[in-house]
Design an enzyme around this catalytic site. Structure first.
Site, PDB file in Angstrom:
ATOM      1  N   ARG A 291       0.797  -1.272   0.036  1.00 49.77           N
ATOM      2  CA  ARG A 291      -0.102  -0.178   0.032  1.00 49.77           C
ATOM      3  C   ARG A 291       0.758   1.297   0.049  1.00 49.77           C
ATOM      4  O   ARG A 291       0.376   2.304  -0.618  1.00 49.77           O
ATOM      5  CB  ARG A 291      -1.015  -0.102   1.262  1.00 49.77           C
ATOM      6  CG  ARG A 291      -2.145  -1.126   1.006  1.00 49.77           C
ATOM      7  CD  ARG A 291      -3.054  -0.907   1.862  1.00 49.77           C
ATOM      8  NE  ARG A 291      -4.511  -1.569   1.535  1.00 49.77           N
ATOM      9  CZ  ARG A 291      -5.280  -1.850   2.471  1.00 49.77           C
ATOM     10  NH1 ARG A 291      -4.900  -1.922   3.795  1.00 49.77           N
ATOM     11  NH2 ARG A 291      -6.493  -2.648   1.937  1.00 49.77           N
TER      12      ARG A 291
ATOM     13  N   LYS B 283     -19.136 -15.412   2.999  1.00 45.49           N
ATOM     14  CA  LYS B 283     -20.664 -14.994   3.014  1.00 45.49           C
ATOM     15  C   LYS B 283     -21.411 -14.685   1.516  1.00 45.49           C
ATOM     16  O   LYS B 283     -20.809 -13.835   1.112  1.00 45.49           O
ATOM     17  CB  LYS B 283     -20.808 -13.957   4.039  1.00 45.49           C
ATOM     18  CG  LYS B 283     -20.735 -14.216   5.489  1.00 45.49           C
ATOM     19  CD  LYS B 283     -20.734 -13.031   6.148  1.00 45.49           C
ATOM     20  CE  LYS B 283     -20.679 -13.286   7.867  1.00 45.49           C
ATOM     21  NZ  LYS B 283     -20.790 -12.200   8.439  1.00 45.49           N
TER      22      LYS B 283
ATOM     23  N   GLY C 157     -13.229  -3.570   0.015  1.00 48.80           N
ATOM     24  CA  GLY C 157     -14.522  -3.067   0.209  1.00 48.80           C
ATOM     25  C   GLY C 157     -15.007  -1.882  -0.872  1.00 48.80           C
ATOM     26  O   GLY C 157     -15.968  -2.044  -1.555  1.00 48.80           O
TER      27      GLY C 157
ATOM     28  N   GLY D  47      -8.914  -7.867  -0.489  1.00 45.07           N
ATOM     29  CA  GLY D  47      -9.017  -8.982   0.565  1.00 45.07           C
ATOM     30  C   GLY D  47      -8.276 -10.032   0.340  1.00 45.07           C
ATOM     31  O   GLY D  47      -7.037  -9.946   0.008  1.00 45.07           O
TER      32      GLY D  47
HETATM   33  P1  AMP Z   1     -14.465 -13.023   2.691  1.00 40.94           P
HETATM   34  O1  AMP Z   1     -13.886 -12.100   3.694  1.00 40.94           O
HETATM   35  O2  AMP Z   1     -16.084 -13.049   2.575  1.00 40.94           O
HETATM   36  O3  AMP Z   1     -14.099 -12.544   1.142  1.00 40.94           O
HETATM   37  O4  AMP Z   1     -13.936 -14.498   3.086  1.00 40.94           O
HETATM   38  C1  AMP Z   1     -12.564 -14.925   3.151  1.00 40.94           C
HETATM   39  C2  AMP Z   1     -12.831 -16.148   4.274  1.00 40.94           C
HETATM   40  O5  AMP Z   1     -13.491 -17.046   3.717  1.00 40.94           O
HETATM   41  C3  AMP Z   1     -11.205 -16.759   4.218  1.00 40.94           C
HETATM   42  O6  AMP Z   1     -10.791 -16.368   5.573  1.00 40.94           O
HETATM   43  C4  AMP Z   1     -11.635 -18.142   4.146  1.00 40.94           C
HETATM   44  O7  AMP Z   1     -10.934 -19.134   4.898  1.00 40.94           O
HETATM   45  C5  AMP Z   1     -12.844 -18.276   4.292  1.00 40.94           C
HETATM   46  N1  AMP Z   1     -13.689 -19.458   3.678  1.00 40.94           N
HETATM   47  C6  AMP Z   1     -13.585 -19.768   2.257  1.00 40.94           C
HETATM   48  N2  AMP Z   1     -14.133 -20.690   1.947  1.00 40.94           N
HETATM   49  C7  AMP Z   1     -14.645 -21.273   3.082  1.00 40.94           C
HETATM   50  C8  AMP Z   1     -15.637 -22.452   3.642  1.00 40.94           C
HETATM   51  N3  AMP Z   1     -15.885 -23.436   2.682  1.00 40.94           N
HETATM   52  N4  AMP Z   1     -16.010 -22.601   4.803  1.00 40.94           N
HETATM   53  C9  AMP Z   1     -15.481 -21.791   5.820  1.00 40.94           C
HETATM   54  N5  AMP Z   1     -14.827 -20.425   5.439  1.00 40.94           N
HETATM   55  C10 AMP Z   1     -14.319 -20.202   4.014  1.00 40.94           C
END
Ligand code: AMP
Length: 391
Positions: free
Chosen positions: A34, A196, A373, A350
């Site tokens: 960054r 999510k 974000g 991210g």
């Molecule tokens: P996000 O911040 O929503 O982009 O999510 C990223 C996080 O999702 C990472 O830390 C991953 O470890 C987690 N992740 C990815 N796939 C899975 C899964 N199948 N079950 C639980 N966590 C997950």
């Protein structure tokens, strides 16, 4: 939105909002990406004789004054090393001492202010705080794409008080990401993962208007699979979004978009580097286990879809890539994107950026966004306060 190179900055005091929200371990910057991303703007200002005052947030301090672990002092040292010039460091963001430091800058000199979020007024978009910051300079430049989705004082309120311009990074981020929505080369393949669905529902909806193929992996695929009637065991699921997931699947059909979900899964009974894994097709998932990565057949399916793309946008890992047993899907996707020749490849913030770095593929990606974000919000079509304020 006007870029800073439209104006004569010689001898002017230029207050630049950067995103120096870097990872620190025991007072040492562990990733300077960054800081380096802000160099085009800083170098332009130095080469043109501006007096540069940099300001940023770092982490999530309480907003009640100085906290050592969130101090930007280590960042000043790293920046000084990169520039090969001294960088003065202000112990605060406003007040007589900081005004004195700003007034004593010479042409081409650089001053970094302490963490903006030590003052609670920053996040409240407080006008008085913005006015105290504005006193330090003649011109304001926003180069903090990573903070552009926040209406904070150093991003939004300040633009009402000083002539305001975009920096080179902010401009490049917006131009690159907007081009994805305007005239992408086809086929356009988007890959979405992460934990999510609720975080990504708007961007999936927006991307379905643009892409030819959408690949969905990560924890969020299980809400789709459950909505389709599959047993998903103990996998992540947001039940309240099942209906939304079905609507997105229908929208893909209506728009002729190929939306691919996993066809096989890596399951385990618990999270852990030593967790025994089981690979199964999506119709034979174990009800006592969790799905923690896409399976090898899915990785191959996704890699094949990516291989024919002329434009790729990727956000979110395919599994829990931080742990070896569940990294394979993310690694395969990262490599498939990195090996594309003659295609526009954009990775949006991210954890997918973290994955690209873990596999050392950053030099093979066309554009890596510095704002997770903010890049999501831009592609969703939600206005970014930091950008709107400059318009
Ligand atoms: P996000 O911040 O929503 O982009 O999510 C990223 C996080 O999702 C990472 O830390 C991953 O470890 C987690 N992740 C990815 N796939 C899975 C899964 N199948 N079950 C639980 N966590 C997950």
């Amino acid at each position: 939105m006007q870029r800073i190179d439209r104006v004569d900055v010689k001898g002017k005091r230029v207050l630049v909002r950067v995103d120096f929200n870097v990872p620190l371990a025991e007072g040492t910057v562990t990733d300077d990406t960054r800081i380096r991303a802000a160099l085009p703007t800083i170098e332009f200002l130095r080469n043109n004789g501006a007096r540069i005052i940099l300001m940023s947030h770092l982490g999530r301090p309480k907003g009640e004054g100085f906290e050592e672990e969130y101090s930007l002092a280590p960042v000043a040292r790293v920046l000084s090393r990169i520039l090969g010039e001294p960088v003065a460091f202000a112990p605060g963001t406003t007040g007589a001492e900081v005004e004195q430091l700003s007034a004593s800058l010479e042409d081409g000199g650089v001053l970094l202010l302490e963490n903006l979020r030590f003052d609670a007024r920053e996040k409240k978009n407080n006008e008085e705080f913005a006015a105290e910051l504005a006193k330090l300079a003649d011109i304001y430049v926003d180069d903090a794409f990573g903070a552009a989705h926040r209406a904070h004082a150093s991003v939004e309120a300040i633009t009402r008080l000083l002539p305001s311009y975009a920096g080179f990074l902010l401009d490049l981020e917006i131009t690159t990401l907007s081009a994805l929505l305007e005239a992408p080369k086809r086929p356009f393949v988007a890959i979405l993962g992460g934990s999510k669905v609720s975080d990504k529902i708007k961007i999936i909806d927006a991307l379905l208007e643009q892409v030819d193929t959408l690949l969905v992996g990560g924890g969020m695929c299980f809400t789709f699979l459950k909505a389709q009637g599959y047993e998903i065991g103990k996998s992540l699921c947001e039940d309240e979004w099942q209906e939304g997931a079905l609507e997105l699947l229908q929208k893909a059909v209506d728009r002729g978009v190929q939306l691919l979900l996993p066809i096989d899964i890596v399951q385990a009974a618990y999270f852990g580097e030593d967790a025994p894994t089981k690979i199964c097709t999506i119709d034979e998932m174990d009800s006592a286990m969790m799905g923690l990565d896409i399976g090898p057949a899915t990785s191959e399916l996704f890699a094949r879809a990516i291989s024919s793309a002329k434009t790729v946008f990727w956000n979110g890992p395919m599994g829990v890539f931080e742990m070896k047993p569940f990294e394979s899907g993310t690694k395969t996707v990262a490599k498939a994107v990195a090996t594309l020749q003659d295609a526009t490849t954009v990775v949006g913030g991210g954890d997918s950026v973290a994955a690209i770095k873990v596999y050392n593929l950053q030099d093979q990606i066309g554009f890596i966004s510095t704002g997770g974000g903010a890049s999501m919000q831009l592609l969703e079509g939600t206005p970014l306060p930091g950008v709107e304020a400059l318009r």
